[in-house]
Design an enzyme around this catalytic site. Sequence first.
Site: not given
Length: 337
Positions: A13, A59, A126-128, A150, A152, A154, A180, A189, A205
Amino acid sequence: MKKVIITGGLGFIGSNLIELLLKNNFYIINLDKITYSSNFYNVKDFKKSKKYKFIKCDIGDKKIKKLLFKYKPDGIFNLAAETHVDRSIDKPETFIKSNVLGVFNLLECFKEYSKKNKSKFIHISTDEVYGDILNGRSSENYPYQPSSPYAASKAASDHLVSSYIKTYKIPAMVTNCSNNYGPRQHPEKLIPKLIYNIINNRPLPIYGKGKNSREWIYVQDHCEALLKIFIKGKLGEFYNIGSNKNLNNLQVVEKILNISKNKIKLGKKTKISFIKDRPGHDLRYALNSNKIKNKLGWYPRTNFRQGIKLTFDWYFDNKKYFKSLPKKDILKRLGKI
């Protein structure tokens, strides 16, 4: 000319956002620590631009503060993150370090910088974080119920940004986007993995029974939403970014196969192969994106068929991209426990 820092700009992204912002006459400083998902192939088309500068930097590094005061950006888009759920199942510590502690350091540095400089901090999430949405669509006020390490990590980073907005009054916004897809996405992905396997006559798969449903958005539409938020977004707000269109994994495979048949002859091994589901796999994610549509006038412009064709064509025309990655990062199954 606006000057912005993009963290994680060698990734999927991030590199697409850089391309869009360069076209809109931004000066870009790309900070990336160079991990397995970073790829200089992603920035090859603009790495020599006079409006682009790359700096290797984590970062979580304290020198972020010095870089902020040196380059004085008008904004930061934080896209630096570990993102692959399967990897978070195997090595959650890496996700805590990058997605939580890294964001904490970034916020501390930005807190000091923004006291003396006008700037904006946009944290891309993220929407997750909302967890399994079996019915309806999750709005910005929906409770966080992450299922994977992941998600959690975010969710924790989102809460950190929110706390800095409320406590320290930093000028920041948080975005939560759906799945995305598009050019430059790492083939760990689903969609780029399927495309890679189709091109290379390999089985396709699919977890479980292929019924897991995701809301898919073309990466350029997401990047245009981020630009809109940078220009018109209200500080302190959260914005969901989605297409409002869900497909399950079987539907995704079918649509990719239909597109690919027009480009290549499918090999005999290119067939769906159901594999053991990942632990804690959410069945459905779905966002309510009315806020960004009503408040900022943003709408997705690319339907899935158009986007998948653009995506397949890019990978087909850029086979060198796959060769720039270790095969084990493409083929190895992770997150099995």
